[in-house]
Design a protein around this motif. Structure first.
Motif, PDB file in Angstrom:
ATOM      1  N   MET A 155       0.843  -1.184   0.000  1.00  0.00           N
ATOM      2  CA  MET A 155       0.000   0.000   0.000  1.00  0.00           C
ATOM      3  C   MET A 155       0.889   1.248   0.000  1.00  0.00           C
ATOM      4  O   MET A 155       1.877   1.312   0.716  1.00  0.00           O
ATOM      5  CB  MET A 155      -0.907  -0.027   1.221  1.00  0.00           C
ATOM      6  N   LEU A 156       0.516   2.186  -0.820  1.00  0.00           N
ATOM      7  CA  LEU A 156       1.254   3.445  -0.906  1.00  0.00           C
ATOM      8  C   LEU A 156       0.759   4.410   0.164  1.00  0.00           C
ATOM      9  O   LEU A 156      -0.432   4.434   0.478  1.00  0.00           O
ATOM     10  CB  LEU A 156       1.043   4.076  -2.282  1.00  0.00           C
ATOM     11  N   SER A 157       1.667   5.210   0.685  1.00  0.00           N
ATOM     12  CA  SER A 157       1.233   6.244   1.625  1.00  0.00           C
ATOM     13  C   SER A 157       0.381   7.266   0.869  1.00  0.00           C
ATOM     14  O   SER A 157       0.457   7.385  -0.365  1.00  0.00           O
ATOM     15  CB  SER A 157       2.440   6.938   2.259  1.00  0.00           C
ATOM     16  N   ASP A 189       9.664   2.996   1.068  1.00  0.00           N
ATOM     17  CA  ASP A 189       8.929   2.212   0.075  1.00  0.00           C
ATOM     18  C   ASP A 189       9.922   1.804  -1.013  1.00  0.00           C
ATOM     19  O   ASP A 189      10.090   2.487  -2.025  1.00  0.00           O
ATOM     20  CB  ASP A 189       7.773   3.040  -0.503  1.00  0.00           C
ATOM     21  N   TYR A 190      10.585   0.687  -0.784  1.00  0.00           N
ATOM     22  CA  TYR A 190      11.682   0.266  -1.649  1.00  0.00           C
ATOM     23  C   TYR A 190      11.218  -0.130  -3.047  1.00  0.00           C
ATOM     24  O   TYR A 190      11.960   0.055  -4.020  1.00  0.00           O
ATOM     25  CB  TYR A 190      12.481  -0.853  -0.977  1.00  0.00           C
ATOM     26  N   ALA A 191      10.016  -0.641  -3.159  1.00  0.00           N
ATOM     27  CA  ALA A 191       9.488  -0.985  -4.488  1.00  0.00           C
ATOM     28  C   ALA A 191       9.329   0.277  -5.329  1.00  0.00           C
ATOM     29  O   ALA A 191       9.684   0.299  -6.514  1.00  0.00           O
ATOM     30  CB  ALA A 191       8.157  -1.720  -4.358  1.00  0.00           C
ATOM     31  N   THR A 192       8.818   1.326  -4.718  1.00  0.00           N
ATOM     32  CA  THR A 192       8.635   2.578  -5.454  1.00  0.00           C
ATOM     33  C   THR A 192       9.979   3.224  -5.764  1.00  0.00           C
ATOM     34  O   THR A 192      10.164   3.776  -6.854  1.00  0.00           O
ATOM     35  CB  THR A 192       7.711   3.540  -4.678  1.00  0.00           C
ATOM     36  N   LYS A 234       2.906   4.122 -17.717  1.00  0.00           N
ATOM     37  CA  LYS A 234       3.777   3.333 -16.837  1.00  0.00           C
ATOM     38  C   LYS A 234       3.460   3.648 -15.364  1.00  0.00           C
ATOM     39  O   LYS A 234       3.376   2.743 -14.530  1.00  0.00           O
ATOM     40  CB  LYS A 234       5.239   3.643 -17.175  1.00  0.00           C
ATOM     41  N   ILE A 235       3.256   4.915 -15.062  1.00  0.00           N
ATOM     42  CA  ILE A 235       2.903   5.305 -13.692  1.00  0.00           C
ATOM     43  C   ILE A 235       1.496   4.811 -13.357  1.00  0.00           C
ATOM     44  O   ILE A 235       1.250   4.299 -12.261  1.00  0.00           O
ATOM     45  CB  ILE A 235       3.037   6.828 -13.501  1.00  0.00           C
ATOM     46  N   TYR A 236       0.580   4.942 -14.297  1.00  0.00           N
ATOM     47  CA  TYR A 236      -0.792   4.437 -14.127  1.00  0.00           C
ATOM     48  C   TYR A 236      -0.763   2.947 -13.761  1.00  0.00           C
ATOM     49  O   TYR A 236      -1.412   2.514 -12.804  1.00  0.00           O
ATOM     50  CB  TYR A 236      -1.564   4.673 -15.428  1.00  0.00           C
ATOM     51  N   ASP A 237      -0.005   2.179 -14.533  1.00  0.00           N
ATOM     52  CA  ASP A 237       0.088   0.740 -14.265  1.00  0.00           C
ATOM     53  C   ASP A 237       0.670   0.468 -12.884  1.00  0.00           C
ATOM     54  O   ASP A 237       0.202  -0.425 -12.170  1.00  0.00           O
ATOM     55  CB  ASP A 237       0.949   0.048 -15.328  1.00  0.00           C
ATOM     56  N   TYR A 238       1.681   1.230 -12.504  1.00  0.00           N
ATOM     57  CA  TYR A 238       2.310   1.022 -11.201  1.00  0.00           C
ATOM     58  C   TYR A 238       1.323   1.304 -10.070  1.00  0.00           C
ATOM     59  O   TYR A 238       1.229   0.527  -9.109  1.00  0.00           O
ATOM     60  CB  TYR A 238       3.556   1.907 -11.054  1.00  0.00           C
ATOM     61  N   ILE A 239       0.596   2.397 -10.190  1.00  0.00           N
ATOM     62  CA  ILE A 239      -0.403   2.733  -9.165  1.00  0.00           C
ATOM     63  C   ILE A 239      -1.411   1.588  -9.038  1.00  0.00           C
ATOM     64  O   ILE A 239      -1.735   1.144  -7.927  1.00  0.00           O
ATOM     65  CB  ILE A 239      -1.105   4.069  -9.499  1.00  0.00           C
ATOM     66  N   ASN A 240      -1.887   1.104 -10.165  1.00  0.00           N
ATOM     67  CA  ASN A 240      -2.853  -0.001 -10.142  1.00  0.00           C
ATOM     68  C   ASN A 240      -2.233  -1.287  -9.616  1.00  0.00           C
ATOM     69  O   ASN A 240      -2.883  -2.026  -8.863  1.00  0.00           O
ATOM     70  CB  ASN A 240      -3.452  -0.214 -11.533  1.00  0.00           C
ATOM     71  N   ASP A 241      -0.993  -1.561 -10.000  1.00  0.00           N
ATOM     72  CA  ASP A 241      -0.313  -2.763  -9.508  1.00  0.00           C
ATOM     73  C   ASP A 241      -0.151  -2.741  -7.992  1.00  0.00           C
ATOM     74  O   ASP A 241      -0.106  -3.800  -7.357  1.00  0.00           O
ATOM     75  CB  ASP A 241       1.068  -2.914 -10.160  1.00  0.00           C
ATOM     76  N   ARG A 242      -0.084  -1.559  -7.434  1.00  0.00           N
ATOM     77  CA  ARG A 242       0.036  -1.423  -5.979  1.00  0.00           C
ATOM     78  C   ARG A 242      -1.332  -1.419  -5.292  1.00  0.00           C
ATOM     79  O   ARG A 242      -1.436  -1.193  -4.091  1.00  0.00           O
ATOM     80  CB  ARG A 242       0.810  -0.145  -5.627  1.00  0.00           C
ATOM     81  N   GLY A 243      -2.384  -1.661  -6.064  1.00  0.00           N
ATOM     82  CA  GLY A 243      -3.725  -1.760  -5.495  1.00  0.00           C
ATOM     83  C   GLY A 243      -4.374  -0.423  -5.202  1.00  0.00           C
ATOM     84  O   GLY A 243      -5.326  -0.347  -4.424  1.00  0.00           O
ATOM     85  N   GLU A 244      -3.875   0.608  -5.841  1.00  0.00           N
ATOM     86  CA  GLU A 244      -4.402   1.953  -5.610  1.00  0.00           C
ATOM     87  C   GLU A 244      -5.172   2.441  -6.833  1.00  0.00           C
ATOM     88  O   GLU A 244      -5.234   1.756  -7.853  1.00  0.00           O
ATOM     89  CB  GLU A 244      -3.249   2.917  -5.280  1.00  0.00           C
ATOM     90  N   HIS A 245      -5.729   3.626  -6.715  1.00  0.00           N
ATOM     91  CA  HIS A 245      -6.558   4.210  -7.777  1.00  0.00           C
ATOM     92  C   HIS A 245      -5.817   5.353  -8.462  1.00  0.00           C
ATOM     93  O   HIS A 245      -5.386   6.298  -7.803  1.00  0.00           O
ATOM     94  CB  HIS A 245      -7.874   4.718  -7.176  1.00  0.00           C
TER      95      HIS A 245
END
Length: 166
Positions: free
Chosen positions: A1-3, A113-116, A56-67
Motif C-alpha cells: 500500500m502506498l502512503s 517504500d523500496y518498491a517505489t 507506466k505510472i498508471y500501471d504502477y499505481i494499479n499494480d500497488r492496489g491503488e486508484h
C-alpha cells in the motif's frame, strides 16, 4: 500500500506526464505550421514517450492496489518565436520533470517504500537522457544559426526519429 503522500505525488506526476505530451503536441503543431515536418515528428515522438511514461505510472499505481486519479490538463503554450525556443522550452519542461521525480524519490525514501524507489530509478535514468537530448539539440541549433541548408539536413534527420515502448 502506498502512503497518502506518495499516492498523491504519483497521481500528480502521471497527470503531468500527460500534460507534457500535450505540450509536445503543441510544439509539433507549431513546427508543422512552419513547414518543419522533421521537427514536428521529433515532438510527436516525444509526446508518445510522455504518454508511455504516464501509462507506466498508471500501471504502477494499479499494480500497488491503488486508484489512478486523472485530473484536467491545462492548456500548454502554443505560440513560439522559433524552433530554438521550442527546444529551450522542452529542456525547461524536462528539467521540471527531473525535479518532480527527485521529489517523488524523496517521498518514497521517507516512506521506506523500496518498491517505489526501484520503480522511480528507471525514470531518473530516463531524465538524464531526456535533458541531454534537448541540450544537444539546442547546441546544434545554436551552431547552425541561420544556415538554412544545414537546418534542412538536420530537420530531415529528425524526421526519421521514432519511439519504441522499450
Amino acid at each position: 500500500m502506498l502512503s497518502k503522500d506518495l499516492l498523491e505525488a504519483l497521481n500528480d506526476q502521471m497527470n503531468h506526464e500527460y500534460f507534457a505530451a500535450h505540450a509536445y503536441m503543441a510544439m509539433a503543431a507549431y513546427c508543422d505550421d512552419a513547414s518543419y515536418e522533421g521537427f514536428a515528428n521529433f515532438y510527436i515522438q516525444q509526446a508518445k514517450e510522455e504518454r508511455f511514461h504516464g501509462k507506466k505510472i498508471y500501471d504502477y499505481i494499479n499494480d500497488r492496489g491503488e486508484h489512478a486519479e486523472f485530473k484536467s490538463i491545462p492548456a500548454p503554450k502554443t505560440e513560439f518565436k522559433s524552433i530554438l525556443e521550442t527546444f529551450k522550452d522542452g529542456l525547461a519542461q524536462e528539467q521540471d520533470v527531473t525535479r518532480r521525480f527527485y521529489n517523488l524519490s524523496e517521498i518514497a525514501q521517507k516512506d521506506k517504500d523500496y518498491a517505489t524507489i526501484s520503480f522511480l530509478n528507471w525514470f531518473l535514468d530516463e531524465q538524464v537522457e531526456e535533458e541531454s537530448t534537448f541540450e544537444t539539440h539546442i547546441d546544434y541549433l545554436n551552431r547552425i544559426g541561420d544556415d538554412c541548408n544545414t537546418l534542412y539536413l538536420y530537420e530531415k534527420e529528425l524526421a526519421a526519429r521514432s519511439f519504441d515502448e522499450e
